[in-house]
Design an enzyme around this catalytic site. Sequence first.
Site, mmCIF file in Angstrom:
data_model
loop_
_atom_site.group_PDB
_atom_site.id
_atom_site.type_symbol
_atom_site.label_atom_id
_atom_site.label_comp_id
_atom_site.label_asym_id
_atom_site.label_seq_id
_atom_site.Cartn_x
_atom_site.Cartn_y
_atom_site.Cartn_z
ATOM 1 N N CYS A 130 33.109 36.086 39.279
ATOM 2 C CA CYS A 130 32.758 36.232 40.704
ATOM 3 C C CYS A 130 31.447 35.523 41.064
ATOM 4 O O CYS A 130 31.358 34.841 42.091
ATOM 5 C CB CYS A 130 32.684 37.715 41.069
ATOM 6 S SG CYS A 130 31.799 38.722 39.880
ATOM 7 N N HIS A 243 27.542 39.812 46.160
ATOM 8 C CA HIS A 243 26.537 39.273 45.235
ATOM 9 C C HIS A 243 25.701 38.220 45.965
ATOM 10 O O HIS A 243 26.213 37.505 46.832
ATOM 11 C CB HIS A 243 27.211 38.566 44.049
ATOM 12 C CG HIS A 243 27.938 39.470 43.098
ATOM 13 N ND1 HIS A 243 27.877 40.842 43.116
ATOM 14 C CD2 HIS A 243 28.752 39.148 42.041
ATOM 15 C CE1 HIS A 243 28.618 41.330 42.130
ATOM 16 N NE2 HIS A 243 29.165 40.332 41.475
HETATM 17 N N1 LIG Z 1 34.895 44.107 40.754
HETATM 18 C C1 LIG Z 1 34.714 42.812 40.934
HETATM 19 O O1 LIG Z 1 33.935 42.373 41.804
HETATM 20 C C2 LIG Z 1 35.452 41.801 40.095
HETATM 21 C C3 LIG Z 1 35.312 40.460 40.417
HETATM 22 C C4 LIG Z 1 36.005 39.516 39.664
HETATM 23 C C5 LIG Z 1 36.793 39.927 38.624
HETATM 24 N N2 LIG Z 1 36.906 41.252 38.318
HETATM 25 C C6 LIG Z 1 37.786 41.634 37.226
HETATM 26 O O2 LIG Z 1 38.885 42.337 37.770
HETATM 27 C C7 LIG Z 1 39.317 43.344 36.844
HETATM 28 C C8 LIG Z 1 39.333 44.712 37.531
HETATM 29 O O3 LIG Z 1 38.067 45.007 38.029
HETATM 30 P P1 LIG Z 1 37.786 46.208 39.048
HETATM 31 O O4 LIG Z 1 36.385 46.030 39.442
HETATM 32 O O5 LIG Z 1 38.836 46.298 40.094
HETATM 33 O O6 LIG Z 1 37.907 47.486 38.050
HETATM 34 P P2 LIG Z 1 38.245 49.008 38.399
HETATM 35 O O7 LIG Z 1 37.835 49.374 39.766
HETATM 36 O O8 LIG Z 1 37.692 49.789 37.266
HETATM 37 O O9 LIG Z 1 39.844 49.056 38.337
HETATM 38 C C9 LIG Z 1 40.548 48.905 37.129
HETATM 39 C C10 LIG Z 1 42.046 48.884 37.409
HETATM 40 O O10 LIG Z 1 42.736 48.668 36.165
HETATM 41 C C11 LIG Z 1 43.682 49.702 35.990
HETATM 42 N N3 LIG Z 1 43.879 50.046 34.585
HETATM 43 C C12 LIG Z 1 42.967 50.508 33.715
HETATM 44 N N4 LIG Z 1 43.543 50.762 32.521
HETATM 45 C C13 LIG Z 1 44.844 50.452 32.651
HETATM 46 C C14 LIG Z 1 45.986 50.513 31.798
HETATM 47 N N5 LIG Z 1 45.875 50.933 30.537
HETATM 48 N N6 LIG Z 1 47.196 50.115 32.285
HETATM 49 C C15 LIG Z 1 47.310 49.688 33.554
HETATM 50 N N7 LIG Z 1 46.282 49.620 34.425
HETATM 51 C C16 LIG Z 1 45.065 49.993 33.977
HETATM 52 C C17 LIG Z 1 43.102 50.900 36.721
HETATM 53 O O11 LIG Z 1 44.132 51.820 36.983
HETATM 54 P P3 LIG Z 1 43.797 53.410 37.097
HETATM 55 O O12 LIG Z 1 43.222 53.609 38.475
HETATM 56 O O13 LIG Z 1 45.153 54.036 36.942
HETATM 57 O O14 LIG Z 1 42.833 53.745 36.011
HETATM 58 C C18 LIG Z 1 42.572 50.196 37.985
HETATM 59 O O15 LIG Z 1 43.637 49.928 38.867
HETATM 60 C C19 LIG Z 1 38.389 43.216 35.643
HETATM 61 O O16 LIG Z 1 38.998 42.339 34.711
HETATM 62 C C20 LIG Z 1 37.154 42.579 36.224
HETATM 63 O O17 LIG Z 1 36.409 41.872 35.258
HETATM 64 C C21 LIG Z 1 36.258 42.204 39.040
#
Ligand SMILES: NC(=O)c1ccc[n+]([C@@H]2O[C@H](COP(=O)([O-])OP(=O)(O)OC[C@H]3O[C@@H](n4cnc5c(N)ncnc54)[C@H](OP(=O)(O)O)[C@@H]3O)[C@@H](O)[C@H]2O)c1
Length: 335
Positions: A130, A243
């Site tokens: 990001c 950010h």
């Molecule tokens: N946040 C950002 O700004 C951002 C920016 C760029 C990239 N990313 C990337 O995007 C990804 C997600 O980030 P996020 O910030 O959205 O994280 P988050 O809010 O913690 O969400 C994680 C998601 O993954 C799911 N998950 C976790 N364990 C799982 C499993 N065993 N099987 C299936 N689904 C599962 C969770 O489902 P449950 O709700 O059921 O636990 C939730 O939907 C990461 O790889 C991160 O590095 C994030």
Amino acid sequence: MNAKPNIAIVGATGAVGIEMIQTLEKRKFPTGQLTLLASARSAGKTLPFRGQPVTVRELKADSFKDVDIALFSAGGDISREFAPKAVQAGCVVVDNSSAFRMDNAVPLVVPEINAADIKLHKGIIANPNCTTAITLMALYPLHKAFGVRRIFASTYQAVSGTGAMAIQELEQQVRQIVAGEPVTRKVYPHQIAFNVLPQVDVFLSNGYTKEEAKMENEGRKIMHHPAFRASVTCVRVPVYRAHSVAVSAEFEKPVSLEAARAALAVAPGLDVVDNPAKQEYPLPLRATGKYNCQVGRLRLDCALDNGLCFWVAGDQLLKGAALNAVQIAEELLKL
Ligand SMILES: NC(=O)c1ccc[n+]([C@@H]2O[C@H](COP(=O)([O-])OP(=O)(O)OC[C@H]3O[C@@H](n4cnc5c(N)ncnc54)[C@H](OP(=O)(O)O)[C@@H]3O)[C@@H](O)[C@H]2O)c1
């Protein structure tokens, strides 16, 4: 590609996943069936899409039957395990994690910069880090004009970049401090409320963090510029969303403020917000919820030859994740 593809979102209940659902809806992406996938914990929950509740299902190996495009946003381990299964089932995967970004067979794409790389895909296309994506939205137009050699940068990264749990942690700590209660923490190694943490992701053997290394590595790949160098300090700040990055960039060619402004003014996906006399410059609060990134505080760098300083802010849940992924899906429809 089907003109009205069936879409799956893996990690649909997460900070990025929720934005993906809303971005598909807001941009009127011609979605056929929408499949929402998450862990067993979320199975049965519903999330709204176009005014209708959609039931979240548990991610399984056979979740991708009849899906055309799968947007993955559930962390690197899930992507490594399930993205190949999705490709085998006939999907094109747009992956938000870092799992495949530096894989030579996987295009790493910011559509405003290297959309043409998408057609080289073999089933998986990676969404960049990001902070890198937001920085490049301002740096790339300057690179085209003056040829960037290297940058020095410090980031000011919002807690939503860590996910939904980190947003709750900041909220809870602010409440605890105001109420005079002891501060509890789960996500970050130190209190984030009323503090800044000079650590984003884990440390590497050279003293930089993994997040800091991404700017150079991913920047080289996206800009097709193997000699690009970046020395970055990534800092987590108690901001909910968007950010910001302070950049000093050194270029091959001489830089003038007029020419820099002209290059940035016509850059797609970028707004120039730069009027110091009126105290106008990009703010994370103003970048929140916006598709465009914002650049300002433009000035010739007083310590670098051919140098320019700027400050860029962008909503990392959108341009750094959900929006960029949906833009890639939009490009797939044009192939
Ligand atoms: N946040 C950002 O700004 C951002 C920016 C760029 C990239 N990313 C990337 O995007 C990804 C997600 O980030 P996020 O910030 O959205 O994280 P988050 O809010 O913690 O969400 C994680 C998601 O993954 C799911 N998950 C976790 N364990 C799982 C499993 N065993 N099987 C299936 N689904 C599962 C969770 O489902 P449950 O709700 O059921 O636990 C939730 O939907 C990461 O790889 C991160 O590095 C994030």
